[in-house]
Scaffold this active site. Structure first.
Site, mmCIF file in Angstrom:
data_model
loop_
_atom_site.group_PDB
_atom_site.id
_atom_site.type_symbol
_atom_site.label_atom_id
_atom_site.label_comp_id
_atom_site.label_asym_id
_atom_site.label_seq_id
_atom_site.Cartn_x
_atom_site.Cartn_y
_atom_site.Cartn_z
ATOM 1 N N ASN A 11 2.721 11.281 -3.894
ATOM 2 C CA ASN A 11 2.965 10.003 -3.204
ATOM 3 C C ASN A 11 3.725 9.100 -4.166
ATOM 4 O O ASN A 11 3.151 8.578 -5.124
ATOM 5 C CB ASN A 11 1.622 9.367 -2.810
ATOM 6 C CG ASN A 11 1.799 7.962 -2.259
ATOM 7 O OD1 ASN A 11 2.893 7.575 -1.840
ATOM 8 N ND2 ASN A 11 0.719 7.183 -2.267
ATOM 9 N N TRP A 12 5.000 8.919 -3.883
ATOM 10 C CA TRP A 12 5.844 8.139 -4.805
ATOM 11 C C TRP A 12 5.673 6.631 -4.643
ATOM 12 O O TRP A 12 6.222 5.862 -5.420
ATOM 13 C CB TRP A 12 7.317 8.510 -4.598
ATOM 14 C CG TRP A 12 7.683 9.824 -5.224
ATOM 15 C CD1 TRP A 12 6.900 10.592 -6.044
ATOM 16 C CD2 TRP A 12 8.940 10.507 -5.114
ATOM 17 N NE1 TRP A 12 7.591 11.717 -6.438
ATOM 18 C CE2 TRP A 12 8.843 11.687 -5.879
ATOM 19 C CE3 TRP A 12 10.131 10.239 -4.441
ATOM 20 C CZ2 TRP A 12 9.891 12.596 -6.001
ATOM 21 C CZ3 TRP A 12 11.178 11.150 -4.555
ATOM 22 C CH2 TRP A 12 11.061 12.301 -5.328
ATOM 23 N N LYS A 13 4.963 6.196 -3.640
ATOM 24 C CA LYS A 13 4.784 4.754 -3.393
ATOM 25 C C LYS A 13 6.152 4.057 -3.399
ATOM 26 O O LYS A 13 7.128 4.608 -2.931
ATOM 27 C CB LYS A 13 3.825 4.147 -4.415
ATOM 28 C CG LYS A 13 2.546 4.958 -4.605
ATOM 29 C CD LYS A 13 1.518 4.234 -5.400
ATOM 30 C CE LYS A 13 0.374 5.180 -5.731
ATOM 31 N NZ LYS A 13 -0.831 4.512 -6.115
ATOM 32 N N HIS A 104 -3.544 4.735 3.683
ATOM 33 C CA HIS A 104 -3.692 4.698 2.222
ATOM 34 C C HIS A 104 -4.397 3.396 1.842
ATOM 35 O O HIS A 104 -4.186 2.358 2.482
ATOM 36 C CB HIS A 104 -2.306 4.780 1.560
ATOM 37 C CG HIS A 104 -2.389 4.989 0.078
ATOM 38 N ND1 HIS A 104 -2.617 3.946 -0.788
ATOM 39 C CD2 HIS A 104 -2.304 6.111 -0.685
ATOM 40 C CE1 HIS A 104 -2.655 4.421 -2.032
ATOM 41 N NE2 HIS A 104 -2.461 5.733 -1.991
ATOM 42 N N GLU A 106 -3.876 1.301 -0.364
ATOM 43 C CA GLU A 106 -2.973 0.161 -0.622
ATOM 44 C C GLU A 106 -2.534 -0.472 0.695
ATOM 45 O O GLU A 106 -2.361 -1.697 0.779
ATOM 46 C CB GLU A 106 -1.770 0.632 -1.460
ATOM 47 C CG GLU A 106 -2.189 0.890 -2.909
ATOM 48 C CD GLU A 106 -1.354 1.921 -3.641
ATOM 49 O OE1 GLU A 106 -0.244 2.252 -3.196
ATOM 50 O OE2 GLU A 106 -1.838 2.411 -4.684
ATOM 51 N N GLU A 176 -9.823 9.597 -1.367
ATOM 52 C CA GLU A 176 -9.261 8.850 -2.493
ATOM 53 C C GLU A 176 -10.185 7.682 -2.852
ATOM 54 O O GLU A 176 -10.080 6.599 -2.258
ATOM 55 C CB GLU A 176 -7.885 8.295 -2.120
ATOM 56 C CG GLU A 176 -6.850 9.367 -1.862
ATOM 57 C CD GLU A 176 -5.463 8.901 -2.261
ATOM 58 O OE1 GLU A 176 -4.827 9.606 -3.037
ATOM 59 O OE2 GLU A 176 -5.036 7.818 -1.827
ATOM 60 N N GLY A 182 -4.763 5.021 -9.587
ATOM 61 C CA GLY A 182 -3.919 4.311 -10.559
ATOM 62 C C GLY A 182 -4.680 3.725 -11.741
ATOM 63 O O GLY A 182 -4.150 2.900 -12.480
ATOM 64 N N SER A 226 -5.891 9.407 -9.843
ATOM 65 C CA SER A 226 -5.652 9.714 -11.257
ATOM 66 C C SER A 226 -5.659 11.219 -11.557
ATOM 67 O O SER A 226 -6.209 11.662 -12.568
ATOM 68 C CB SER A 226 -6.660 8.971 -12.138
ATOM 69 O OG SER A 226 -6.474 7.570 -12.020
ATOM 70 N N GLY A 247 -0.390 10.296 -7.285
ATOM 71 C CA GLY A 247 0.485 9.123 -7.371
ATOM 72 C C GLY A 247 1.296 9.163 -8.659
ATOM 73 O O GLY A 247 2.349 9.798 -8.741
ATOM 74 N N GLY A 248 0.793 8.501 -9.692
ATOM 75 C CA GLY A 248 1.523 8.346 -10.962
ATOM 76 C C GLY A 248 2.098 9.646 -11.512
ATOM 77 O O GLY A 248 3.265 9.697 -11.917
#
Ligand code: PEP
Length: 269
Positions: A11-13, A104, A106, A176, A182, A226, A247-248
């Site tokens: 997930n590149w956000k 998600h 966010e 999640e 993150g 993470s 993500g990251g």
């Protein structure tokens, strides 16, 4: 590949321009093809689906170059067209995105999406034949006060309301924990497995309540929060963890590739 056994999703956000996305996916595909040519075990490649969930602006350019990876969108709106400034319609994503991420944390926390709109989005995604990935998870406060399972149960009950057996079977669920996203602090494999088992049992009960008896086709449940090359093998080795949402670490090609390799290793066993 019809039904994968594992999904590794990045997930590149809100990261990467269209050109950066093209460069990343081209390079990733080269690495995958080289690995497939040189590796002795090819059976596991077919069971692991690699997915990039890119920003909307990158979807169209990356779709035309993607052969080894599937493409996903980070959201969609539940209406098809009209006066909804800033929203993306399922018709605009058709033929471009294979998967759509829905709910998600966010989106839920920053953009105040509630379970009612998430439920509508899932129904819209299914109607337009996308594979929805529904995200659920608890806050740190909810975990510490012993409310993890009730939070997940409430989210799933509301988000899956009114879905048929066949529709539920098409879903992917991502567990999640919000405190792990993150933060660099992943759920331990045991913590994640415990919740995945709970979600799996919830889904089987839900399917059975609709007079469904074939438990062989239930949604894959991914873990997100993470995930790194260092912790991914142990997470993916757990019985009910059928992939990861990253993500990251999905922004760095070597890290994301190593996570895929760890999944191949698990899939080989
Ligand atoms: C995510 O964005 O869904 C996520 C899990 O992020 P990270 O891997 O950076 O924690």
């Amino acid at each position: 590949m019809t039904t994968p056994s594992y999904i590794i999703a990045g997930n590149w956000k809100m990261n990467k321009t269209p050109q950066e996305s093209i460069d990343f996916i081209s390079a990733l595909q080269e690495k995958l093809i080289l690995n497939h040519k040189t590796s002795k075990d090819s059976a596991s490649f077919n069971t692991v689906e690699v997915l990039i969930i890119s920003p909307f602006t990158s979807l169209y350019p990356v779709k035309s170059i993607s052969s080894q990876v599937k493409i996903g969108a980070q959201n969609l709106f539940y209406e098809e067209k009209g006066a909804y400034t800033g929203e993306i319609s399922p018709l605009m994503l058709k033929g471009i995105a294979d998967y759509v991420l829905i709910g998600h944390s966010e989106r839920r926390q920053i953009f105040k999406e509630d379970d009612i709109s998430i439920n509508k989005k899932i129904k819209t995604a299914l109607k337009h034949e996308f594979n929805p990935i529904l995200c659920v998870g608890e806050t740190l406060e909810e975990r510490e006060s012993g409310n993890t399972f009730s939070k997940i149960e409430n989210q799933l009950t509301a988000d899956l309301d009114g879905l048929t057996v066949q529709e539920i079977q098409k879903l992917v669920i991502a567990y999640e924990p919000i405190w792990a996203i993150g933060t660099g602090k992943n759920a331990t494999p045991d913590q994640a497995q415990e919740v995945h088992e709970f979600i799996g049992n919830f889904l089987i009960e839900k399917l059975n309540s609709k007079n469904f008896s074939d438990n062989s086709k239930t949604p894959l449940i991914l873990y997100g929060g993470s995930v790194t090359p260092q912790n991914s093998f142990d997470l993916l080795s757990k019985k009910n963890i059928k992939g990861v949402l990253v993500g990251g670490s999905s922004l760095k090609i070597d890290d994301f590739f190593d996570i895929i390799m760890n999944c191949y290793k698990v899939a080989m066993d």
